[in-house]
Write an enzyme that holds these catalytic residues in place. Sequence first.
Site, PDB file in Angstrom:
ATOM      1  CE  LYS A 251      -1.877  -4.692   3.067  1.00  0.00           C
ATOM      2  NZ  LYS A 251      -0.824  -3.923   2.340  1.00  0.00           N
TER       3      LYS A 251
ATOM      4  CG  ASP B 155       2.659  -1.520   3.005  1.00  0.00           C
ATOM      5  OD1 ASP B 155       3.440  -2.355   3.042  1.00  0.00           O
ATOM      6  OD2 ASP B 155       1.189  -1.753   2.866  1.00  0.00           O
TER       7      ASP B 155
ATOM      8  CG  ASN C 135      -7.689   6.881  -6.761  1.00  0.00           C
ATOM      9  OD1 ASN C 135      -7.005   6.027  -7.162  1.00  0.00           O
ATOM     10  ND2 ASN C 135      -8.855   6.502  -6.234  1.00  0.00           N
ATOM     11  NE  ARG C 136     -10.256   2.923 -11.189  1.00  0.00           N
ATOM     12  CZ  ARG C 136     -10.096   1.565 -11.413  1.00  0.00           C
ATOM     13  NH1 ARG C 136     -10.120   0.984 -12.557  1.00  0.00           N
ATOM     14  NH2 ARG C 136     -10.394   0.871 -10.480  1.00  0.00           N
TER      15      ARG C 136
ATOM     16  CB  THR D  39      -2.484   2.351  -9.550  1.00  0.00           C
ATOM     17  OG1 THR D  39      -1.572   2.138 -10.870  1.00  0.00           O
ATOM     18  CG2 THR D  39      -2.774   3.686  -9.270  1.00  0.00           C
TER      19      THR D  39
ATOM     20  CG  MET E  37       0.721  -6.431 -10.066  1.00  0.00           C
ATOM     21  SD  MET E  37      -0.147  -6.113  -8.775  1.00  0.00           S
ATOM     22  CE  MET E  37      -1.527  -7.079  -8.744  1.00  0.00           C
TER      23      MET E  37
HETATM   24  N1  NAP Z   1       6.340  -2.921  -3.084  1.00  0.00           N
HETATM   25  C1  NAP Z   1       5.533  -2.935  -1.992  1.00  0.00           C
HETATM   26  O1  NAP Z   1       5.938  -3.523  -0.884  1.00  0.00           O
HETATM   27  C2  NAP Z   1       4.035  -3.058  -2.012  1.00  0.00           C
HETATM   28  C3  NAP Z   1       3.276  -2.889  -0.901  1.00  0.00           C
HETATM   29  C4  NAP Z   1       1.899  -2.787  -1.077  1.00  0.00           C
HETATM   30  C5  NAP Z   1       1.244  -2.981  -2.160  1.00  0.00           C
HETATM   31  N2  NAP Z   1       2.088  -3.016  -3.224  1.00  0.00           N
HETATM   32  C6  NAP Z   1       1.427  -3.045  -4.691  1.00  0.00           C
HETATM   33  O2  NAP Z   1       0.743  -1.697  -4.849  1.00  0.00           O
HETATM   34  C7  NAP Z   1      -0.625  -2.083  -5.622  1.00  0.00           C
HETATM   35  C8  NAP Z   1      -1.775  -1.297  -4.891  1.00  0.00           C
HETATM   36  O3  NAP Z   1      -1.717  -1.960  -3.745  1.00  0.00           O
HETATM   37  P1  NAP Z   1      -3.049  -1.583  -2.863  1.00  0.00           P
HETATM   38  O4  NAP Z   1      -3.114  -2.816  -1.510  1.00  0.00           O
HETATM   39  O5  NAP Z   1      -3.085  -0.183  -2.514  1.00  0.00           O
HETATM   40  O6  NAP Z   1      -4.331  -1.963  -3.837  1.00  0.00           O
HETATM   41  P2  NAP Z   1      -5.685  -1.383  -3.363  1.00  0.00           P
HETATM   42  O7  NAP Z   1      -5.987  -0.774  -2.123  1.00  0.00           O
HETATM   43  O8  NAP Z   1      -6.902  -2.011  -3.901  1.00  0.00           O
HETATM   44  O9  NAP Z   1      -5.632   0.109  -4.287  1.00  0.00           O
HETATM   45  C9  NAP Z   1      -5.534   0.101  -5.642  1.00  0.00           C
HETATM   46  C10 NAP Z   1      -5.469   1.618  -6.475  1.00  0.00           C
HETATM   47  O10 NAP Z   1      -5.327   1.176  -7.798  1.00  0.00           O
HETATM   48  C11 NAP Z   1      -6.262   1.782  -8.420  1.00  0.00           C
HETATM   49  N3  NAP Z   1      -6.473   1.250  -9.831  1.00  0.00           N
HETATM   50  C12 NAP Z   1      -6.627   0.105 -10.003  1.00  0.00           C
HETATM   51  N4  NAP Z   1      -6.933  -0.232 -11.521  1.00  0.00           N
HETATM   52  C13 NAP Z   1      -6.936   0.983 -12.023  1.00  0.00           C
HETATM   53  C14 NAP Z   1      -6.974   1.259 -13.425  1.00  0.00           C
HETATM   54  N5  NAP Z   1      -7.168   0.300 -14.329  1.00  0.00           N
HETATM   55  N6  NAP Z   1      -6.480   2.683 -13.636  1.00  0.00           N
HETATM   56  C15 NAP Z   1      -6.477   3.560 -12.613  1.00  0.00           C
HETATM   57  N7  NAP Z   1      -6.027   3.162 -11.390  1.00  0.00           N
HETATM   58  C16 NAP Z   1      -6.343   1.983 -11.049  1.00  0.00           C
HETATM   59  C17 NAP Z   1      -7.218   2.055  -7.689  1.00  0.00           C
HETATM   60  O11 NAP Z   1      -7.975   3.240  -7.998  1.00  0.00           O
HETATM   61  P3  NAP Z   1      -9.679   3.489  -7.436  1.00  0.00           P
HETATM   62  O12 NAP Z   1      -9.782   3.767  -6.174  1.00  0.00           O
HETATM   63  O13 NAP Z   1     -10.295   4.164  -8.740  1.00  0.00           O
HETATM   64  O14 NAP Z   1     -10.278   1.568  -7.565  1.00  0.00           O
HETATM   65  C18 NAP Z   1      -6.608   2.161  -6.169  1.00  0.00           C
HETATM   66  O15 NAP Z   1      -6.095   3.459  -6.191  1.00  0.00           O
HETATM   67  C19 NAP Z   1      -0.444  -3.238  -5.977  1.00  0.00           C
HETATM   68  O16 NAP Z   1       0.112  -3.609  -7.158  1.00  0.00           O
HETATM   69  C20 NAP Z   1       0.268  -4.061  -4.771  1.00  0.00           C
HETATM   70  O17 NAP Z   1       1.041  -5.204  -5.198  1.00  0.00           O
HETATM   71  C21 NAP Z   1       3.410  -3.051  -3.095  1.00  0.00           C
END
Ligand code: NAP
Length: 284
Positions: A71, A107, A154-155, A199, A203
């Site tokens: 992305k 999004d 955020n973490r 986050t 999931m």
């Molecule tokens: N419903 C929808 O249409 C839709 C659309 C897009 C995404 N999503 C969902 O949204 C989620 C995030 O997607 P993304 O694309 O934003 O991913 P991303 O860019 O990889 O971001 C992940 C986020 O989760 C945090 N995180 C991960 N593991 C963690 C933990 N153990 N404790 C605390 N924080 C944690 C990360 O914190 P750090 O920065 O500290 O690593 C970061 O803020 C996914 O589950 C995805 O499937 C849903």
Amino acid sequence: MKINAKTKVYGVIGDPIEHSLSPIIHNAAFKKLKLNAVYLAFKVSPTNLADAVKGLKSLGVSGFNVTIPHKISIIPLLDEVDSLAEKIGAVNTVKNVDGKLVGYNTDGEGALKALEENGVSLKNKKIVLVGAGGASRALAFTFANYAEELIILNRTEEKAINLAASISKNYGLKVKGLRLNEENLTLELKDADILVNTTSVGMYPNIKETPIPKKLIKPGMVVFDIVYKPLKTRLLRDAKLKGAKVVDGLAMLVYQAVKAFEIWTGLHPPVNVMFKAALRGLKD
Ligand SMILES: NC(=O)c1ccc[n+]([C@@H]2O[C@H](COP(=O)([O-])OP(=O)(O)OC[C@H]3O[C@@H](n4cnc5c(N)ncnc54)[C@H](OP(=O)(O)O)[C@@H]3O)[C@@H](O)[C@H]2O)c1
């Protein structure tokens, strides 16, 4: 569906891609509208991204979605990026406009429509956004147009602070970036109207996890979890038990696709058909 020499090709690029629901959602809409179009999933590794984008352009593919991990890295490979996607710093939808690849991010709009559909307005509200990854950035820049106050936790604290800083540079609302911990959550959730989990905590397969301790959820607040696998996350189950209004990730998933479909075709797709297709895909 009849495939012939005039069939328009759409798709999604990512890695992994096997679990993407986008082909099911978009093909259901093409079929319902009897469009001569097909949507496919392409597994593209980071090392192949530049070649893949060149190839999609040369082949005249009409449009495609972009998912993890491309992305952000796709941006310099595009001919143009719309202003919202540029601010967000991530693209999830690309349209081929007469041979030029133009990037968008749907999004945030998907999340906004999901809340609207559930009767939730952001006007004059304090929103607590947990996470500062790609999805969070899209939601933050979209919500900033409507909310009164936005708190990002955020973490990795630095990412929350940076996101808050770029929001406050572009919009006039109250915004703060903080480390995600119980102390900050306690303080900020006391008077919050809407809590959004962006986050990946909770999931599949880590379905017993939650980013927010149950005791901090207040009755009457809106809790929106954008995770869609599973739909009933631990966070939403806890929130329901505490008397909060809950919104799951399905409507955002569908509405980000609706917006992409509109960008590509100029047509309004059959939203109900897309909802049913997404639910079917989630059950598989
Ligand atoms: N419903 C929808 O249409 C839709 C659309 C897009 C995404 N999503 C969902 O949204 C989620 C995030 O997607 P993304 O694309 O934003 O991913 P991303 O860019 O990889 O971001 C992940 C986020 O989760 C945090 N995180 C991960 N593991 C963690 C933990 N153990 N404790 C605390 N924080 C944690 C990360 O914190 P750090 O920065 O500290 O690593 C970061 O803020 C996914 O589950 C995805 O499937 C849903």
